[in-house]
Design an enzyme around this catalytic site. Sequence first.
Site, PDB file in Angstrom:
ATOM      1  N   SER A 201       0.816  -1.221   0.000  1.00 47.00           N
ATOM      2  CA  SER A 201       0.000   0.000   0.000  1.00 47.00           C
ATOM      3  C   SER A 201       0.844   1.264   0.000  1.00 47.00           C
ATOM      4  O   SER A 201       1.758   1.412   0.822  1.00 47.00           O
ATOM      5  CB  SER A 201      -0.879  -0.027   1.260  1.00 47.00           C
ATOM      6  OG  SER A 201      -1.277   1.279   1.605  1.00 47.00           O
ATOM      7  N   GLY A 202       0.512   2.189  -0.893  1.00 50.93           N
ATOM      8  CA  GLY A 202       1.216   3.474  -0.917  1.00 50.93           C
ATOM      9  C   GLY A 202       0.967   4.254   0.354  1.00 50.93           C
ATOM     10  O   GLY A 202       1.879   4.870   0.919  1.00 50.93           O
ATOM     11  N   LEU A 203      -0.278   4.229   0.824  1.00 50.32           N
ATOM     12  CA  LEU A 203      -0.608   4.942   2.060  1.00 50.32           C
ATOM     13  C   LEU A 203       0.217   4.375   3.225  1.00 50.32           C
ATOM     14  O   LEU A 203       0.828   5.121   3.994  1.00 50.32           O
ATOM     15  CB  LEU A 203      -2.106   4.788   2.368  1.00 50.32           C
ATOM     16  CG  LEU A 203      -2.554   5.271   3.750  1.00 50.32           C
ATOM     17  CD1 LEU A 203      -2.341   6.761   3.901  1.00 50.32           C
ATOM     18  CD2 LEU A 203      -4.017   4.902   4.008  1.00 50.32           C
TER      19      LEU A 203
ATOM     20  N   ASP B 251       0.859  10.599   1.987  1.00 54.46           N
ATOM     21  CA  ASP B 251       0.609   9.792   0.782  1.00 54.46           C
ATOM     22  C   ASP B 251       0.489  10.721  -0.418  1.00 54.46           C
ATOM     23  O   ASP B 251      -0.502  10.721  -1.138  1.00 54.46           O
ATOM     24  CB  ASP B 251      -0.685   8.985   1.007  1.00 54.46           C
ATOM     25  CG  ASP B 251      -0.902   7.925  -0.063  1.00 54.46           C
ATOM     26  OD1 ASP B 251       0.044   7.641  -0.822  1.00 54.46           O
ATOM     27  OD2 ASP B 251      -2.020   7.383  -0.130  1.00 54.46           O
TER      28      ASP B 251
ATOM     29  N   ASP C 213       1.092  -0.904  -5.035  1.00 57.01           N
ATOM     30  CA  ASP C 213       0.275   0.276  -5.285  1.00 57.01           C
ATOM     31  C   ASP C 213       1.226   1.323  -5.861  1.00 57.01           C
ATOM     32  O   ASP C 213       1.925   2.024  -5.120  1.00 57.01           O
ATOM     33  CB  ASP C 213      -0.332   0.725  -3.940  1.00 57.01           C
ATOM     34  CG  ASP C 213      -1.013   2.069  -4.036  1.00 57.01           C
ATOM     35  OD1 ASP C 213      -1.173   2.594  -5.159  1.00 57.01           O
ATOM     36  OD2 ASP C 213      -1.407   2.578  -2.965  1.00 57.01           O
TER      37      ASP C 213
ATOM     38  N   ASP D 160       0.731   4.100  -7.361  1.00 56.71           N
ATOM     39  CA  ASP D 160       0.179   5.457  -7.524  1.00 56.71           C
ATOM     40  C   ASP D 160      -0.044   5.744  -9.016  1.00 56.71           C
ATOM     41  O   ASP D 160      -0.655   4.949  -9.711  1.00 56.71           O
ATOM     42  CB  ASP D 160       1.107   6.488  -6.864  1.00 56.71           C
ATOM     43  CG  ASP D 160       1.112   6.320  -5.337  1.00 56.71           C
ATOM     44  OD1 ASP D 160       0.179   5.681  -4.812  1.00 56.71           O
ATOM     45  OD2 ASP D 160       2.040   6.809  -4.681  1.00 56.71           O
TER      46      ASP D 160
ATOM     47  N   GLU E  10      -2.974   4.285 -10.997  1.00 55.59           N
ATOM     48  CA  GLU E  10      -4.283   4.952 -10.925  1.00 55.59           C
ATOM     49  C   GLU E  10      -4.304   6.153 -11.861  1.00 55.59           C
ATOM     50  O   GLU E  10      -3.264   6.785 -12.111  1.00 55.59           O
ATOM     51  CB  GLU E  10      -4.573   5.379  -9.485  1.00 55.59           C
ATOM     52  CG  GLU E  10      -3.595   6.363  -8.891  1.00 55.59           C
ATOM     53  CD  GLU E  10      -3.670   6.442  -7.364  1.00 55.59           C
ATOM     54  OE1 GLU E  10      -3.613   5.381  -6.706  1.00 55.59           O
ATOM     55  OE2 GLU E  10      -3.780   7.561  -6.841  1.00 55.59           O
TER      56      GLU E  10
ATOM     57  N   LYS F  27       0.263  12.589  -6.670  1.00 57.41           N
ATOM     58  CA  LYS F  27      -1.125  12.324  -6.271  1.00 57.41           C
ATOM     59  C   LYS F  27      -1.345  12.642  -4.791  1.00 57.41           C
ATOM     60  O   LYS F  27      -0.406  12.924  -4.041  1.00 57.41           O
ATOM     61  CB  LYS F  27      -1.510  10.876  -6.569  1.00 57.41           C
ATOM     62  CG  LYS F  27      -0.580   9.768  -6.093  1.00 57.41           C
ATOM     63  CD  LYS F  27      -0.444   9.576  -4.588  1.00 57.41           C
ATOM     64  CE  LYS F  27      -1.709   9.177  -3.864  1.00 57.41           C
ATOM     65  NZ  LYS F  27      -1.976   7.741  -3.887  1.00 57.41           N
TER      66      LYS F  27
ATOM     67  N   ASN G  55      -3.879  10.974  -1.502  1.00 56.12           N
ATOM     68  CA  ASN G  55      -4.722   9.817  -1.192  1.00 56.12           C
ATOM     69  C   ASN G  55      -6.171  10.104  -1.578  1.00 56.12           C
ATOM     70  O   ASN G  55      -6.689  11.202  -1.339  1.00 56.12           O
ATOM     71  CB  ASN G  55      -4.619   9.464   0.296  1.00 56.12           C
ATOM     72  CG  ASN G  55      -5.357   8.184   0.617  1.00 56.12           C
ATOM     73  OD1 ASN G  55      -6.575   8.191   0.806  1.00 56.12           O
ATOM     74  ND2 ASN G  55      -4.646   7.080   0.629  1.00 56.12           N
ATOM     75  N   SER G  56      -6.827   9.113  -2.135  1.00 53.88           N
ATOM     76  CA  SER G  56      -8.175   9.296  -2.695  1.00 53.88           C
ATOM     77  C   SER G  56      -9.206   9.692  -1.641  1.00 53.88           C
ATOM     78  O   SER G  56     -10.245  10.266  -1.973  1.00 53.88           O
ATOM     79  CB  SER G  56      -8.626   8.003  -3.369  1.00 53.88           C
ATOM     80  OG  SER G  56      -7.718   7.650  -4.359  1.00 53.88           O
TER      81      SER G  56
ATOM     82  N   ARG H  28      -6.322   1.350 -12.212  1.00 52.65           N
ATOM     83  CA  ARG H  28      -7.262   1.778 -11.169  1.00 52.65           C
ATOM     84  C   ARG H  28      -8.071   2.977 -11.656  1.00 52.65           C
ATOM     85  O   ARG H  28      -7.504   3.998 -12.068  1.00 52.65           O
ATOM     86  CB  ARG H  28      -6.469   2.132  -9.922  1.00 52.65           C
ATOM     87  CG  ARG H  28      -7.235   2.848  -8.846  1.00 52.65           C
ATOM     88  CD  ARG H  28      -6.453   2.743  -7.559  1.00 52.65           C
ATOM     89  NE  ARG H  28      -6.751   3.816  -6.639  1.00 52.65           N
ATOM     90  CZ  ARG H  28      -6.209   3.924  -5.434  1.00 52.65           C
ATOM     91  NH1 ARG H  28      -5.325   3.024  -5.025  1.00 52.65           N
ATOM     92  NH2 ARG H  28      -6.517   4.919  -4.635  1.00 52.65           N
TER      93      ARG H  28
ATOM     94  N   HIS I  45     -12.554   1.967  -7.567  1.00 50.88           N
ATOM     95  CA  HIS I  45     -12.452   2.480  -6.196  1.00 50.88           C
ATOM     96  C   HIS I  45     -13.668   3.329  -5.865  1.00 50.88           C
ATOM     97  O   HIS I  45     -14.236   4.000  -6.736  1.00 50.88           O
ATOM     98  CB  HIS I  45     -11.171   3.310  -6.060  1.00 50.88           C
ATOM     99  CG  HIS I  45     -10.645   3.331  -4.666  1.00 50.88           C
ATOM    100  ND1 HIS I  45     -11.133   2.554  -3.641  1.00 50.88           N
ATOM    101  CD2 HIS I  45      -9.629   4.068  -4.100  1.00 50.88           C
ATOM    102  CE1 HIS I  45     -10.464   2.778  -2.530  1.00 50.88           C
ATOM    103  NE2 HIS I  45      -9.548   3.707  -2.782  1.00 50.88           N
TER     104      HIS I  45
HETATM  105  C1  SPV Z   1      -3.434   2.540  -0.624  1.00 54.03           C
HETATM  106  O1  SPV Z   1      -3.504   1.583   0.146  1.00 54.03           O
HETATM  107  O2  SPV Z   1      -2.484   3.308  -0.612  1.00 54.03           O
HETATM  108  C2  SPV Z   1      -4.498   2.790  -1.581  1.00 54.03           C
HETATM  109  C3  SPV Z   1      -5.841   2.358  -1.266  1.00 54.03           C
HETATM  110  O3  SPV Z   1      -4.236   3.393  -2.576  1.00 54.03           O
HETATM  111  S1  SPV Z   1      -6.641   3.737  -0.660  1.00 54.03           S
HETATM  112  O4  SPV Z   1      -5.925   4.253   0.443  1.00 54.03           O
HETATM  113  O5  SPV Z   1      -7.960   3.243  -0.301  1.00 54.03           O
HETATM  114  O6  SPV Z   1      -6.735   4.716  -1.725  1.00 54.03           O
HETATM  115 MG    MG Z   2      -2.463   4.287  -2.575  1.00 54.10          MG
END
Ligand code: SPV
Ligand code: MG
Length: 576
Positions: free
Chosen positions: A58-60, A70, A97, A99, A126, A132, A134-135, A171, A202
Amino acid sequence: MTARSSAALEPARPPQATRSAKLRAMLASAELEFLMEAHNGLSARIVREAGFKGIWASGLSISAQFGVRDNNEASWTQVVDMLEFMADAGDLPILLDGDTGYGNFNNVRRLVRKLEQRGIAGVCIEDKLFPKTNSFLNGERQPLADVEEFCGKIAAAKDTQQDPDFCLVARVEALIAGWGMDEALRRAEAYRRAGADAILIHSKLSKADEILAFAREWAGRGPLVIVPTRYYSTPTAVFREAGISLVIWANHLLRSAATAMQSIAREVYGSQTLVNVEDRIVPVEEIFRLQDAGEYEAAERQYLTGSAATRAAIVLAATRGRGLEALTTDRPKIMLPIAGKPLLRWMVDGFKRHQVNDITVVGGYRADAIDPSGVRVVVNERYEHTGELASLACAIDAVESDVLISYGDLLFRSYVLRDLTECRADLAVVVDSQPGVANRTVRDFAYCSRGDDRDLFGSPVLLERVVSKSAPAGPVATLAPQPQGRWIGLLNASARGLALIKAALAGLKGRHDFDQLDMPELLNALIAGGAAIEVLYVHGHWRGVNDLEDLQRAVDFAHAQSPLGQEAPEGSRPHD
Ligand code: SPV
Ligand code: MG
């Protein structure tokens, strides 16, 4: 023929599925599959041990464990370096992930090359803009990538990969960014046509409605991946029924680690003690296990031989000490103070100076009074009825490296141990050849292949036998061959020598009088079995402590080992 060349003739083993093939199989599977988030080597290992078949890098979570946002604040090479630790932690497929791919099509190409080199199974990119966010942070305000440009990235990735199983997941952020279902479907279809192996759709809603609607419209055109962080209350069966391929639990190990760390940090800060937390956290041994410390120890035994290895010592210290009863009512002989510190401490300090760090003391009489600092104490519970070999048997099985076996009442000059541990023989003993010593002492007379002749310096002398008791007095004694010296109670063994000792000990255990046997019987059994035991001659420079007189001499000797101390010259004392 060498072992290596014969191994080359063995039939080839069936090929293992690669990580990328495993990830591809998960995406293609008719079953609902799951990836669990990991963010470093430790969490990757925990994911594998829990039973998961794959990892979401996971990027986060990776940025959060670095303590940054993130927002591509961690560079892509820092992420890839972390992936290497995660890949090393096991054999699970890892989906990164990625990004936005950290730039344009060219950055994606380089990323794919580097991921393949590090054994990463796939990447998810994505359709947002670099850098980016975080979404779940103002997702609706984030600009989306141009569809054509994003399709170019997908095509560039697919054209770059060398491994046909490497997976590219595209994504779609259109629902989060507020563009609606049609745009999401249009983009997903474009990405599929550009070569994406799967679509990640997502959503930030707390209900799975739009995800389920998308899945209906998508109608199985390709594998669908979801991240139900926000709609977590949706039963998993619903995803299964909707035909989802892969569910990603995206950040739950990071969040659970944060929960635990916050709770423990608060508790320890407030209470200023560890007593309340110890039972709520894993023992340090569990961390060692997760780091595979056992494998290191085994490898050390296999590869790290010689002076760099951690050497072991077994100190036989079960007796009270005859002739010292007045001083040993509350402690064993080895704890008698000599010039300010216990005999054991003199020995341990001497051992440690020569990298003998894994020290086992076999106690018996008042073993409870043995200071365990820096040593492992094992107890010969039957010490009152047994000899030294029974004590040795209590400790030897746990030793697997080179080992030094020592009486528990010795003081010796540093060089004695250095020369012994540097000796290349599989088995070596120290014999004191000083004239008069053998006649005076009561045990351990050493008969050797040659006397101590300094002209023959460097050529090996072998031990032929050790006799516990002095030769009978009278005319027979004068005819009897004289010993070449006295074994001082130090035996050094290489790993091979240790195996010989274990085998000899196992043989002696079969004797009905095993409980009465002492170290000389072991040395003689080794020699009888064909083992060569090399002799290192010394001339004094050691003390054994058997009675009060010995103790006084040991004190003088120990003082001389201390800084600025001076010992009377060897031979100038009545008993030297
Ligand atoms: C991550 O885990 O970094 C993701 C998923 O991209 S989310 O945080 O839900 O965007
Ligand atoms: Mg991410």
